[in-house]
Design a protein around this motif. Sequence first.
Motif, PDB file in Angstrom:
ATOM      1  N   GLY A 164      -2.294  -8.395   0.725  1.00 18.08           N
ATOM      2  CA  GLY A 164      -2.187  -7.703  -0.554  1.00 18.08           C
ATOM      3  C   GLY A 164      -0.779  -7.202  -0.801  1.00 18.08           C
ATOM      4  O   GLY A 164       0.193  -7.818  -0.375  1.00 18.08           O
ATOM      5  N   LYS A 165      -0.692  -6.066  -1.475  1.00 18.34           N
ATOM      6  CA  LYS A 165       0.614  -5.477  -1.774  1.00 18.34           C
ATOM      7  C   LYS A 165       0.515  -3.971  -1.611  1.00 18.34           C
ATOM      8  O   LYS A 165      -0.383  -3.331  -2.170  1.00 18.34           O
ATOM      9  N   ILE A 166       1.455  -3.403  -0.837  1.00 17.67           N
ATOM     10  CA  ILE A 166       1.492  -1.967  -0.632  1.00 17.67           C
ATOM     11  C   ILE A 166       2.852  -1.420  -1.048  1.00 17.67           C
ATOM     12  O   ILE A 166       3.830  -2.170  -1.127  1.00 17.67           O
ATOM     13  N   VAL A 167       2.868  -0.126  -1.319  1.00 19.48           N
ATOM     14  CA  VAL A 167       4.094   0.583  -1.651  1.00 19.48           C
ATOM     15  C   VAL A 167       4.208   1.723  -0.661  1.00 19.48           C
ATOM     16  O   VAL A 167       3.230   2.464  -0.450  1.00 19.48           O
ATOM     17  N   LEU A 168       5.373   1.877  -0.038  1.00 20.24           N
ATOM     18  CA  LEU A 168       5.590   2.922   0.950  1.00 20.24           C
ATOM     19  C   LEU A 168       6.607   3.929   0.438  1.00 20.24           C
ATOM     20  O   LEU A 168       7.509   3.572  -0.328  1.00 20.24           O
ATOM     21  N   GLY A 169       6.464   5.166   0.886  1.00 22.95           N
ATOM     22  CA  GLY A 169       7.421   6.213   0.532  1.00 22.95           C
ATOM     23  C   GLY A 169       6.842   7.168  -0.500  1.00 22.95           C
ATOM     24  O   GLY A 169       6.067   6.768  -1.366  1.00 22.95           O
ATOM     25  N   SER A 170       7.243   8.413  -0.395  1.00 26.37           N
ATOM     26  CA  SER A 170       6.701   9.455  -1.262  1.00 26.37           C
ATOM     27  C   SER A 170       6.986   9.203  -2.743  1.00 26.37           C
ATOM     28  O   SER A 170       6.077   9.262  -3.571  1.00 26.37           O
ATOM     29  N   ASN A 171       8.237   8.928  -3.078  1.00 20.31           N
ATOM     30  CA  ASN A 171       8.590   8.727  -4.484  1.00 20.31           C
ATOM     31  C   ASN A 171       7.941   7.478  -5.060  1.00 20.31           C
ATOM     32  O   ASN A 171       7.423   7.495  -6.185  1.00 20.31           O
ATOM     33  N   GLU A 172       7.959   6.400  -4.298  1.00 27.83           N
ATOM     34  CA  GLU A 172       7.363   5.153  -4.761  1.00 27.83           C
ATOM     35  C   GLU A 172       5.849   5.291  -4.914  1.00 27.83           C
ATOM     36  O   GLU A 172       5.256   4.771  -5.854  1.00 27.83           O
ATOM     37  N   THR A 173       5.223   6.001  -3.973  1.00 31.53           N
ATOM     38  CA  THR A 173       3.778   6.229  -4.039  1.00 31.53           C
ATOM     39  C   THR A 173       3.430   7.090  -5.247  1.00 31.53           C
ATOM     40  O   THR A 173       2.468   6.812  -5.966  1.00 31.53           O
ATOM     41  N   LEU A 174       4.226   8.125  -5.483  1.00 28.25           N
ATOM     42  CA  LEU A 174       4.009   8.982  -6.652  1.00 28.25           C
ATOM     43  C   LEU A 174       4.129   8.163  -7.936  1.00 28.25           C
ATOM     44  O   LEU A 174       3.283   8.274  -8.829  1.00 28.25           O
ATOM     45  N   ASP A 175       5.149   7.318  -8.021  1.00 30.37           N
ATOM     46  CA  ASP A 175       5.331   6.477  -9.215  1.00 30.37           C
ATOM     47  C   ASP A 175       4.152   5.527  -9.411  1.00 30.37           C
ATOM     48  O   ASP A 175       3.660   5.372 -10.531  1.00 30.37           O
ATOM     49  N   LEU A 223       0.556   0.373  10.364  1.00 34.72           N
ATOM     50  CA  LEU A 223       1.083  -0.673   9.489  1.00 34.72           C
ATOM     51  C   LEU A 223       2.076  -1.587  10.203  1.00 34.72           C
ATOM     52  O   LEU A 223       2.612  -2.520   9.612  1.00 34.72           O
ATOM     53  N   GLY A 224       2.342  -1.281  11.479  1.00 34.15           N
ATOM     54  CA  GLY A 224       3.294  -2.075  12.233  1.00 34.15           C
ATOM     55  C   GLY A 224       4.733  -1.764  11.864  1.00 34.15           C
ATOM     56  O   GLY A 224       5.625  -2.593  12.073  1.00 34.15           O
ATOM     57  N   LYS A 225       4.971  -0.586  11.332  1.00 31.46           N
ATOM     58  CA  LYS A 225       6.318  -0.193  10.912  1.00 31.46           C
ATOM     59  C   LYS A 225       6.956   0.685  11.980  1.00 31.46           C
ATOM     60  O   LYS A 225       6.287   1.510  12.590  1.00 31.46           O
ATOM     61  N   PRO A 226       8.266   0.549  12.174  1.00 28.91           N
ATOM     62  CA  PRO A 226       8.960   1.370  13.161  1.00 28.91           C
ATOM     63  C   PRO A 226       9.463   2.690  12.572  1.00 28.91           C
ATOM     64  O   PRO A 226      10.443   3.253  13.035  1.00 28.91           O
ATOM     65  N   PHE A 227       8.805   3.172  11.526  1.00 32.07           N
ATOM     66  CA  PHE A 227       9.226   4.418  10.881  1.00 32.07           C
ATOM     67  C   PHE A 227       8.008   5.188  10.403  1.00 32.07           C
ATOM     68  O   PHE A 227       6.883   4.676  10.376  1.00 32.07           O
ATOM     69  N   LEU A 228       8.232   6.449  10.017  1.00 34.22           N
ATOM     70  CA  LEU A 228       7.157   7.326   9.544  1.00 34.22           C
ATOM     71  C   LEU A 228       6.720   6.915   8.143  1.00 34.22           C
ATOM     72  O   LEU A 228       7.550   6.561   7.309  1.00 34.22           O
ATOM     73  N   VAL A 229       5.421   7.012   7.893  1.00 31.87           N
ATOM     74  CA  VAL A 229       4.872   6.747   6.559  1.00 31.87           C
ATOM     75  C   VAL A 229       3.948   7.909   6.227  1.00 31.87           C
ATOM     76  O   VAL A 229       2.852   8.012   6.772  1.00 31.87           O
ATOM     77  N   SER A 230       4.392   8.795   5.346  1.00 28.33           N
ATOM     78  CA  SER A 230       3.556   9.941   4.998  1.00 28.33           C
ATOM     79  C   SER A 230       2.703   9.678   3.765  1.00 28.33           C
ATOM     80  O   SER A 230       1.672  10.311   3.565  1.00 28.33           O
ATOM     81  N   ALA A 231       3.133   8.726   2.935  1.00 29.05           N
ATOM     82  CA  ALA A 231       2.381   8.400   1.724  1.00 29.05           C
ATOM     83  C   ALA A 231       2.534   6.920   1.419  1.00 29.05           C
ATOM     84  O   ALA A 231       3.601   6.343   1.633  1.00 29.05           O
ATOM     85  N   MET A 232       1.462   6.327   0.930  1.00 26.89           N
ATOM     86  CA  MET A 232       1.505   4.916   0.551  1.00 26.89           C
ATOM     87  C   MET A 232       0.500   4.646  -0.556  1.00 26.89           C
ATOM     88  O   MET A 232      -0.460   5.398  -0.732  1.00 26.89           O
ATOM     89  N   ALA A 233       0.761   3.592  -1.290  1.00 25.34           N
ATOM     90  CA  ALA A 233      -0.143   3.180  -2.358  1.00 25.34           C
ATOM     91  C   ALA A 233      -0.534   1.728  -2.135  1.00 25.34           C
ATOM     92  O   ALA A 233       0.296   0.906  -1.759  1.00 25.34           O
ATOM     93  N   ILE A 234      -1.795   1.442  -2.381  1.00 22.69           N
ATOM     94  CA  ILE A 234      -2.289   0.071  -2.334  1.00 22.69           C
ATOM     95  C   ILE A 234      -2.274  -0.434  -3.774  1.00 22.69           C
ATOM     96  O   ILE A 234      -3.010   0.065  -4.616  1.00 22.69           O
ATOM     97  N   VAL A 235      -1.427  -1.413  -4.031  1.00 19.54           N
ATOM     98  CA  VAL A 235      -1.311  -1.979  -5.377  1.00 19.54           C
ATOM     99  C   VAL A 235      -2.261  -3.162  -5.530  1.00 19.54           C
ATOM    100  O   VAL A 235      -2.855  -3.374  -6.578  1.00 19.54           O
ATOM    101  N   ASP A 236      -2.390  -3.937  -4.467  1.00 19.89           N
ATOM    102  CA  ASP A 236      -3.299  -5.088  -4.450  1.00 19.89           C
ATOM    103  C   ASP A 236      -3.996  -5.075  -3.093  1.00 19.89           C
ATOM    104  O   ASP A 236      -3.341  -5.104  -2.061  1.00 19.89           O
ATOM    105  N   THR A 237      -5.315  -5.008  -3.083  1.00 22.71           N
ATOM    106  CA  THR A 237      -6.071  -4.907  -1.835  1.00 22.71           C
ATOM    107  C   THR A 237      -6.122  -6.209  -1.059  1.00 22.71           C
ATOM    108  O   THR A 237      -6.493  -6.211   0.109  1.00 22.71           O
ATOM    109  N   GLY A 238      -5.763  -7.308  -1.674  1.00 24.87           N
ATOM    110  CA  GLY A 238      -5.806  -8.595  -0.980  1.00 24.87           C
ATOM    111  C   GLY A 238      -7.216  -8.901  -0.506  1.00 24.87           C
ATOM    112  O   GLY A 238      -8.187  -8.709  -1.242  1.00 24.87           O
TER     113      GLY A 238
END
Length: 106
Positions: A14-25, A74-89
Amino acid sequence: MDVNEELRETENSGKIVLGSNETLDATRSGESKLTILSTTCPAQVEKDIRKCSVKEKVPLYYYPGGAEELGLALGKPFLVSAMAIVDTGDSNIQELGDVLNEDQLE
């Protein structure tokens, strides 16, 4: 349902969005099908995202771990405090979210 497995499937198909600002948008625009917050999401970010979630009727899910655990899921080497699912795939992740109403806002 294994949340981490569904997160990985969503990211792969699918498609995800990571980050506080991007998730808020994505939540504010209604583009998000499900917004996910970690337990360590900053309070002001959570408040802003919750308000948008209610207004746009975007389901919200509180991931049971902190930003480090969500990032690792998510397999990311960084912190993820907020995320949005744009497409569930091909995932069933959208079943996790609850649509909040205004009386649930603090």
